[in-house]
Write a protein that holds these residues in place. Structure first.
Motif, PDB file in Angstrom:
ATOM      1  N   ALA A  25       7.594  -2.749  -8.930  1.00  0.00           N
ATOM      2  CA  ALA A  25       8.762  -2.273  -8.193  1.00  0.00           C
ATOM      3  C   ALA A  25       8.290  -1.630  -6.889  1.00  0.00           C
ATOM      4  O   ALA A  25       7.271  -0.936  -6.872  1.00  0.00           O
ATOM      5  CB  ALA A  25       9.536  -1.255  -9.022  1.00  0.00           C
ATOM      6  N   PHE A  26       9.026  -1.896  -5.816  1.00  0.00           N
ATOM      7  CA  PHE A  26       8.730  -1.321  -4.506  1.00  0.00           C
ATOM      8  C   PHE A  26       7.291  -1.609  -4.073  1.00  0.00           C
ATOM      9  O   PHE A  26       6.601  -0.745  -3.547  1.00  0.00           O
ATOM     10  CB  PHE A  26       8.993   0.191  -4.503  1.00  0.00           C
ATOM     11  N   ASP A  27       6.838  -2.832  -4.328  1.00  0.00           N
ATOM     12  CA  ASP A  27       5.478  -3.266  -3.969  1.00  0.00           C
ATOM     13  C   ASP A  27       4.400  -2.402  -4.607  1.00  0.00           C
ATOM     14  O   ASP A  27       3.345  -2.173  -4.016  1.00  0.00           O
ATOM     15  CB  ASP A  27       5.295  -3.296  -2.449  1.00  0.00           C
ATOM     16  N   GLU A  28       4.673  -1.892  -5.793  1.00  0.00           N
ATOM     17  CA  GLU A  28       3.702  -1.102  -6.542  1.00  0.00           C
ATOM     18  C   GLU A  28       3.627  -1.642  -7.963  1.00  0.00           C
ATOM     19  O   GLU A  28       4.616  -2.133  -8.509  1.00  0.00           O
ATOM     20  CB  GLU A  28       4.103   0.374  -6.583  1.00  0.00           C
ATOM     21  N   LEU A  29       2.448  -1.513  -8.554  1.00  0.00           N
ATOM     22  CA  LEU A  29       2.246  -1.942  -9.938  1.00  0.00           C
ATOM     23  C   LEU A  29       2.045  -0.714 -10.817  1.00  0.00           C
ATOM     24  O   LEU A  29       1.226   0.148 -10.503  1.00  0.00           O
ATOM     25  CB  LEU A  29       1.029  -2.867 -10.044  1.00  0.00           C
TER      26      LEU A  29
END
Length: 196
Positions: A25-29
């Protein structure tokens, strides 16, 4: 997004069955690891050359308060969470690792021997949330006084606390007294609803 998918594959390869789930989500893992495997998983993430998470940026505690509350897709019906934010300088990747703990005395392994900088972060999580880090060499309060009762970041902690302290001129020392603040209900205002 391709870099994030590559990171997800590298992390899955390094951890195998230790990884219980993941969320992008939101370019985060964000990945989840069981509390009983957290230390081994973090060691694998640090030592695997494809991951090389050589720095722990932050460690924090979370009180979800209600065990049936949905958190972020990885919810495991535990009240407390411990979140590790990792950085790979070599690959310029960031990773969030979560584990969940529960019980009267929530407990998870200390990671001081993985990253020495975890020392004060673990002490803060212990002080504020009451999360015990098994194997920590000096687990004592960090931000509150040694005589402080309770853990102030727990959601069931009273807003006004239990005791207050002040300097007594006559006794020449700090004294503790029951809280004298009148309890009040704090209701946040929603922006844009007030008429001016």
């Amino acid at each position: 997004m391709a870099t994030l998918n590559a990171l997800k594959k590298q992390v899955k390869k390094a951890l195998g069955k230790q990884q219980l789930g993941s969320v992008q989500a939101f370019d985060e893992l964000t990945i989840e690891v069981g509390a009983d495997n957290i230390k081994a998983a973090l060691l694998a993430l640090r030592d695997d050359s494809d991951c090389a998470f050589d720095q722990m940026i932050d460690l924090c505690g979370v009180d979800y308060s209600e065990v049936n509350q949905f958190s972020d897709g990885l919810w495991k019906n535990a009240r407390y969470g411990v979140v590790y934010h990792l950085l790979s300088v070599k690959h310029n990747h960031r990773l969030r690792v979560k584990t969940y703990v529960d019980g009267e005395m929530p407990m998870v392994d200390s990671v001081i021997d993985v990253w020495a900088g975890a020392n004060w972060f673990e002490r803060e999580a212990f002080d504020m949330f009451g999360i015990v880090f098994k194997g920590h060499p000096d687990l004592r309060r960090l931000l509150t006084d040694y005589g402080f009762i309770g853990h102030p970041f727990r959601k069931d902690f009273p807003l006004s606390g239990h005791v207050e302290m002040r300097y007594d001129e006559d006794k020449g020392r700090v004294i503790y007294e029951p809280v004298t603040i009148e309890p009040r209900v704090l209701v946040p205002r929603t922006a844009g609803t007030d008429k001016v």
